[in-house]
Every structure is written in C-alpha cells, then in structure tokens.
Design a protein around this motif. Structure first.
Motif, PDB file in Angstrom:
ATOM      1  N   PHE A  99      51.034  43.458  40.591  1.00  0.00           N
ATOM      2  CA  PHE A  99      49.948  44.000  39.775  1.00  0.00           C
ATOM      3  C   PHE A  99      50.411  44.245  38.344  1.00  0.00           C
ATOM      4  O   PHE A  99      49.657  44.029  37.388  1.00  0.00           O
ATOM      5  CB  PHE A  99      49.412  45.292  40.392  1.00  0.00           C
ATOM      6  N   ASP A 100      51.680  44.693  38.189  1.00  0.00           N
ATOM      7  CA  ASP A 100      52.215  44.886  36.837  1.00  0.00           C
ATOM      8  C   ASP A 100      52.334  43.551  36.109  1.00  0.00           C
ATOM      9  O   ASP A 100      52.046  43.449  34.912  1.00  0.00           O
ATOM     10  CB  ASP A 100      53.588  45.561  36.903  1.00  0.00           C
TER      11      ASP A 100
ATOM     12  N   THR B 115      48.874  42.441  34.978  1.00  0.00           N
ATOM     13  CA  THR B 115      48.461  43.159  33.778  1.00  0.00           C
ATOM     14  C   THR B 115      49.194  42.631  32.542  1.00  0.00           C
ATOM     15  O   THR B 115      48.594  42.424  31.483  1.00  0.00           O
ATOM     16  CB  THR B 115      48.755  44.668  33.944  1.00  0.00           C
TER      17      THR B 115
ATOM     18  N   ARG C 176      47.905  39.021  31.630  1.00  0.00           N
ATOM     19  CA  ARG C 176      46.533  39.039  31.092  1.00  0.00           C
ATOM     20  C   ARG C 176      46.532  39.577  29.664  1.00  0.00           C
ATOM     21  O   ARG C 176      45.710  39.171  28.843  1.00  0.00           O
ATOM     22  CB  ARG C 176      45.625  39.884  31.982  1.00  0.00           C
TER      23      ARG C 176
ATOM     24  N   ARG D 158      41.356  45.681  43.212  1.00  0.00           N
ATOM     25  CA  ARG D 158      42.287  46.051  42.144  1.00  0.00           C
ATOM     26  C   ARG D 158      42.685  44.835  41.311  1.00  0.00           C
ATOM     27  O   ARG D 158      42.759  44.906  40.078  1.00  0.00           O
ATOM     28  CB  ARG D 158      43.537  46.707  42.741  1.00  0.00           C
ATOM     29  N   ALA D 159      42.943  43.703  41.973  1.00  0.00           N
ATOM     30  CA  ALA D 159      43.334  42.492  41.247  1.00  0.00           C
ATOM     31  C   ALA D 159      42.234  42.033  40.295  1.00  0.00           C
ATOM     32  O   ALA D 159      42.492  41.700  39.133  1.00  0.00           O
ATOM     33  CB  ALA D 159      43.684  41.377  42.236  1.00  0.00           C
TER      34      ALA D 159
ATOM     35  N   ASP E 106      39.889  43.894  39.097  1.00  0.00           N
ATOM     36  CA  ASP E 106      39.752  44.940  38.090  1.00  0.00           C
ATOM     37  C   ASP E 106      40.782  44.773  36.978  1.00  0.00           C
ATOM     38  O   ASP E 106      40.518  45.100  35.814  1.00  0.00           O
ATOM     39  CB  ASP E 106      39.902  46.316  38.748  1.00  0.00           C
ATOM     40  N   LEU E 107      41.966  44.238  37.309  1.00  0.00           N
ATOM     41  CA  LEU E 107      43.029  44.045  36.324  1.00  0.00           C
ATOM     42  C   LEU E 107      42.921  42.712  35.600  1.00  0.00           C
ATOM     43  O   LEU E 107      43.763  42.410  34.750  1.00  0.00           O
ATOM     44  CB  LEU E 107      44.395  44.152  37.012  1.00  0.00           C
ATOM     45  N   GLY E 108      41.904  41.923  35.935  1.00  0.00           N
ATOM     46  CA  GLY E 108      41.666  40.699  35.180  1.00  0.00           C
ATOM     47  C   GLY E 108      41.947  39.398  35.891  1.00  0.00           C
ATOM     48  O   GLY E 108      41.854  38.326  35.286  1.00  0.00           O
TER      49      GLY E 108
ATOM     50  N   GLY F  38      36.784  39.608  31.815  1.00  0.00           N
ATOM     51  CA  GLY F  38      37.603  40.794  31.646  1.00  0.00           C
ATOM     52  C   GLY F  38      37.695  41.283  30.223  1.00  0.00           C
ATOM     53  O   GLY F  38      38.562  42.095  29.890  1.00  0.00           O
TER      54      GLY F  38
ATOM     55  N   THR G  26      34.068  45.934  37.802  1.00  0.00           N
ATOM     56  CA  THR G  26      34.641  45.274  38.974  1.00  0.00           C
ATOM     57  C   THR G  26      33.572  44.938  39.996  1.00  0.00           C
ATOM     58  O   THR G  26      33.549  43.839  40.571  1.00  0.00           O
ATOM     59  CB  THR G  26      35.706  46.173  39.622  1.00  0.00           C
TER      60      THR G  26
END
Length: 239
Positions: free
Chosen positions: A63-64, A67, A70, A92-93, A95-97, A182, A216
C-alpha cells in the motif's frame, strides 16, 4: 504495451510474466522482485504503460508503494494483483489510487479483462454479487466475490445503476471521469478550468446521483456498472 510486474515470489513472477505476454506480440513485461528494484527500474526507464503490484513485498508494504508510485507517476496506472481477497484491501487499494484489483486466484481471462479495462481508461474490481444474497449468506460466488459484495452492501452502494439514468450534466460527467482517475479537486479544477468550489459542488452532485458518500464508493459503483451486460463503458483517461 510495456508492463512493470512487481512481485517478490520468483515462481509467481515468472508465471505472471508468461500470462501477460499472452496479451499479444507487442507486450513487453519487465519483472521486479522488490520495491527497490521497481523504483530503480522506473527511474531508469519511466516509459511504462502499466504497473502490476503485489501487496506483500519483502522490503516494503504494498500500500505504501502504491501511494508512492501514484504520487511520483500520476499518469501511470497501477493494478494490484494480490493473494488477498479481503474487501477491505480492495476498497483501500482503490481509495489509494489503484486502477484495478485482481485476486491471484482469478483466471487468466479475468486478468486479461481487467488489464484491457484499465488500459481503456476504466477501473476494474472483482465483480460484486449485487443483491443476489444478503451479507453473510452463502451463495455460488467464490469467497472473494462474496467478501467484496458484503463490503459493498455495508458501504451502502449495493444497487447497480445505468449511467444514463443518473442525469449528469456534461460537466459533471467530466468531473466524474477525473474523479475516477483519483484526481483531487484542485487538479480537477485546473484541468477543467473551474474554481475549486465549483468542482466541490459537481463532486457532491455526482455522489448524490450515484447514491454514495465517498469517492471510493463512487469508483466501485461505476466499476460495477461497467460489468453489467450492456452497462456503462468506462470513461476514457485524459491525456
């Protein structure tokens, strides 16, 4: 098409490379076994068309990395390909783009469909069991689909809609297209030549039309429309 595949498991990396090569003769796949190797690859040759990212990397949290990439390469679509099948990870993925989420247990045909959808400017998430069963009730769908469907139900966007039934204005449709990529309100305003306040009003109208309460949820709702027979064709990515 040039694809960067990031996975720290050698066998899976090799298998996915072979599968993606099957998309056509003009597909080049470069493998990276760590986040560090992926960073170095993108710094040397940033002309990739797509990144496929595993969430479980030995040297970084996926996830980091999502982020980070992106933010550093906003025009480069990232699709998560993960052993996880949790609805919370899918949400979550996105949501993070991420422009897509494909469970590793999915078929080759599903992976191909996901990549084609993303490269055409759409967003792919595992199909949801929309209204066919209540949360927690067993059905014919695989576990991943039940979990995503349950997450969708709990988030309040369980009913599919036809895009033409939303009654969006052309400008609201433009805002929706950038929202699906996004883009934050400030960049949407710059792209469309609008004030940030006007963009906020348009985003609020789009969320109301989709009957959702967050970006999201909007992404997942539109992705579900795209997977309905005769449904919404994904909005094209702006260049």
């Amino acid at each position: 098409m040039k694809v960067l595949l990031i996975d720290d498991h050698p066998l899976i990396l090799s298998a996915l490379q072979s599968v993606i090569q099957g998309l056509g003769d003009h597909v080049t796949v470069v493998g990276a076994a760590s986040a560090r190797a992926a960073r170095e690859t993108l710094q040397r040759t940033p002309d990739f068309d797509l990144v496929l990212l595993d969430l479980q990397l030995g040297d970084a949290d996926g996830f980091d990395v999502l982020t980070e990439f992106r933010g550093a390469y906003p025009a480069l679509p990232v699709v998560v390909v993960s052993a996880s099948d949790r609805a919370s990870d899918v949400i979550r993925a996105i949501d993070l783009g991420a422009m897509g989420f494909v469970p590793k247990r999915a078929s080759n045909e599903t992976l191909f469909e996901a990549l084609r959808m993303v490269m055409s400017g759409g967003i792919y998430v595992p199909p949801m069991t929309m209204g066919s069963e209540r949360p927690g009730e067993r059905g014919d769908a695989p576990g991943v689909l039940r979990e995503v469907g349950r997450g969708a139900h709990e988030a309040g966007f369980q009913k599919p809609l036809a895009i033409e039934s939303l009654g969006l204005t052309p400008r609201q449709t433009d805002v929706l297209g950038l929202l699906l990529q996004g883009q934050p309100n400030k960049l949407i305003a710059r792209e469309l030549g609008l004030s940030v306040e006007t963009v906020k009003d348009h985003v609020a109208a789009v969320l109301r039309a989709l009957n959702v309460s967050s970006r999201t949820q909007a992404v997942l709702a539109v992705s579900q429309m795209a997977q309905q027979p005769g449904g919404f064709h994904p909005l094209r990515r702006s260049h």
